[in-house]
Motif scaffolding. Sequence first.
Motif, short mmCIF file in Angstrom:
data_model
loop_
_atom_site.label_atom_id
_atom_site.label_comp_id
_atom_site.label_asym_id
_atom_site.label_seq_id
_atom_site.Cartn_x
_atom_site.Cartn_y
_atom_site.Cartn_z
N ASP A 34 37.36 40.10 44.75
CA ASP A 34 36.60 39.91 43.51
C ASP A 34 35.15 40.33 43.69
OD1 ASP A 34 38.60 38.80 41.86
OD2 ASP A 34 38.28 36.80 42.68
N PHE A 35 34.59 40.92 42.62
CA PHE A 35 33.14 41.04 42.53
C PHE A 35 32.61 39.70 42.01
CE2 PHE A 35 33.95 45.71 42.09
CZ PHE A 35 33.20 46.10 43.19
N ASP A 36 31.39 39.33 42.39
CA ASP A 36 30.75 38.13 41.84
C ASP A 36 29.24 38.26 42.04
OD1 ASP A 36 30.01 37.19 44.47
OD2 ASP A 36 32.04 36.40 44.71
N THR A 37 28.51 37.21 41.78
CA THR A 37 27.05 37.23 41.93
C THR A 37 26.60 36.24 43.00
OG1 THR A 37 26.83 35.59 40.14
CG2 THR A 37 26.70 37.92 39.53
N SER A 38 27.46 35.97 43.96
CA SER A 38 27.16 34.96 44.98
C SER A 38 26.05 35.37 45.94
CB SER A 38 28.43 34.65 45.79
OG SER A 38 28.84 35.81 46.53
N GLY A 39 25.86 36.71 46.09
CA GLY A 39 24.88 37.19 47.05
C GLY A 39 25.44 37.38 48.44
N PHE A 40 26.73 37.06 48.63
CA PHE A 40 27.36 37.17 49.95
C PHE A 40 28.07 38.51 50.10
CE2 PHE A 40 27.41 32.51 49.18
CZ PHE A 40 26.60 32.14 50.25
N ASP A 41 28.05 39.05 51.31
CA ASP A 41 28.83 40.23 51.64
C ASP A 41 30.28 39.82 51.90
OD1 ASP A 41 26.49 41.61 51.45
OD2 ASP A 41 26.13 41.72 53.60
N VAL A 42 31.21 40.70 51.57
CA VAL A 42 32.63 40.37 51.67
C VAL A 42 33.34 41.40 52.53
CG1 VAL A 42 34.77 40.07 50.38
CG2 VAL A 42 32.60 39.28 49.40
N LYS A 43 34.18 40.92 53.43
CA LYS A 43 35.00 41.81 54.24
C LYS A 43 36.33 42.04 53.54
CE LYS A 43 32.93 40.42 58.64
NZ LYS A 43 33.18 39.88 60.00
N ASP A 44 36.82 43.27 53.58
CA ASP A 44 38.08 43.62 52.92
C ASP A 44 38.66 44.83 53.63
OD1 ASP A 44 40.20 44.20 51.27
OD2 ASP A 44 38.98 44.90 49.58
N ASN A 45 39.63 44.61 54.48
CA ASN A 45 40.21 45.70 55.26
C ASN A 45 41.07 46.65 54.42
OD1 ASN A 45 39.00 44.89 57.66
ND2 ASN A 45 40.73 43.59 58.27
N LYS A 46 41.29 46.29 53.15
CA LYS A 46 42.02 47.19 52.25
C LYS A 46 41.09 48.10 51.46
CE LYS A 46 45.90 43.99 51.55
NZ LYS A 46 46.69 43.22 50.53
N ALA A 47 39.80 47.89 51.56
CA ALA A 47 38.83 48.67 50.79
C ALA A 47 38.75 50.11 51.32
CB ALA A 47 37.46 48.01 50.84
N PHE A 48 38.36 51.02 50.42
CA PHE A 48 38.13 52.40 50.83
C PHE A 48 37.28 53.11 49.79
CE2 PHE A 48 42.17 52.45 48.46
CZ PHE A 48 41.96 53.46 47.54
N LEU A 49 36.65 54.22 50.20
CA LEU A 49 35.97 55.11 49.28
C LEU A 49 36.87 56.33 49.07
CD1 LEU A 49 32.30 55.04 50.67
CD2 LEU A 49 33.40 53.50 49.03
N PHE A 50 36.64 57.06 47.98
CA PHE A 50 37.51 58.20 47.69
C PHE A 50 36.76 59.28 46.94
CE2 PHE A 50 37.70 55.60 43.91
CZ PHE A 50 37.68 56.52 42.88
N ARG A 51 37.30 60.48 46.98
CA ARG A 51 36.86 61.59 46.15
C ARG A 51 38.10 62.34 45.70
NH1 ARG A 51 35.21 66.45 49.15
NH2 ARG A 51 37.40 66.88 48.71
N LEU A 52 38.20 62.58 44.40
CA LEU A 52 39.35 63.29 43.87
C LEU A 52 39.10 64.79 43.89
CD1 LEU A 52 40.30 61.02 40.83
CD2 LEU A 52 41.00 60.84 43.22
#
Length: 377
Positions: free
Chosen positions: A70-88
């Motif tokens: 989830d995105f939120d406004t907590s101010g905390f960094d979040v770890k997510d091993n499923k995350a990625f960046l992309f370019r089509l």
Amino acid sequence: MPDVKPWLTTANRKELSQLLGKVNLHLLYKARVHGFRADVFHAKCDKQGPTLTVGYNKAGYVFGGYTSKDFDTSGFDVKDNKAFLFRLSDEKAEGTPKKLAINQGAEAICNHISCGPNFGGILQFLVKGKAVVLQLKFPQSYNLYERDLSGCDIDPVECEVYRVEELGAPWRNVTWTTNRRQELLGIVRSYRPYGNSASKVRVLLIGPVGGGKSSFINSVNSNFRGHVTNRALIGSGLTSTTTMYSTYTFRGGKCGISAPLILCDTMGLAEDTESGIRTDDLISIIKGHVPNKYRFNPTSPIHADTNSCIKSATVAERIHCVAYVIDASKLTMLSPEMKKKIHAIQSQINQLGHGNWAATRYSNFIHNSCEKLLVRS
């Protein structure tokens, strides 16, 4: 009126399916329509589960990031091993889509109220009123160079955020509590449409005879009231129980606060024109020509010469969003004739154009709010 229409093409979606698998993408936020503002992004995209952020620049590149958190406004960094960046791939970036995976254990997204989607502090959208800032800082959460994503053009002309919905699975898991129910109902009650042209959002419910339109209205009203109600007449016959066009507003809570929502009920759809609502009448409803409590005549649609016809409808009197209500247990049992009729109606609605009805302004609110309204007691 701005057009809330995704920029993702069919080809883009096919490439994204290579990265995400078979999913539905539901547009939550579009910067050119909703504003290049972090607070608006958070209002529309926080607590939405997995999301895909897409940027488009003048050079023709389509790029962004995915997170399962989830995105939120907590101010905390979040770890997510499923995350990625992309370019089509496109005319500026030929080949297969590029996927830049997260470095395992690194900070995938950075939540803060002052910025929009922020992927590890490297790819940041909606910072201080700008569309995007690409910063190659070290250590990197994602290994990339500027040219990997945007061809060194870091000023996109558009930013979109989509909720990623896995096919055949609920788009989010929610533990329903009394406090959570009140919180969600409060969000719906406090919503205010953009501009001053309408104080309430009008939603037209369309569906086959017995599809559950009236039951849906009763469920919404029951949740606002806090107890079971039977406001709209329901039935189980072969012909539509609803014979009039009826509009329903909702009040609830100890103070009887009015919700900014009007649900509009009609006759059900039938394969023939004798026992169900006519397409002509549906279009007239959308344009705001049909008054409340108008009794339908299956053999003769309402027209400009009809005494009760509203000839010059205001934006507030027109339909802002159409919602189809179909019994999920009977979806596979819909006849070819009924499917053809639904497709024909949708085609005519699409041809109206956004200048004739206000669907795009409020459709995002409706899509998100319908599930919020039907919370469990």
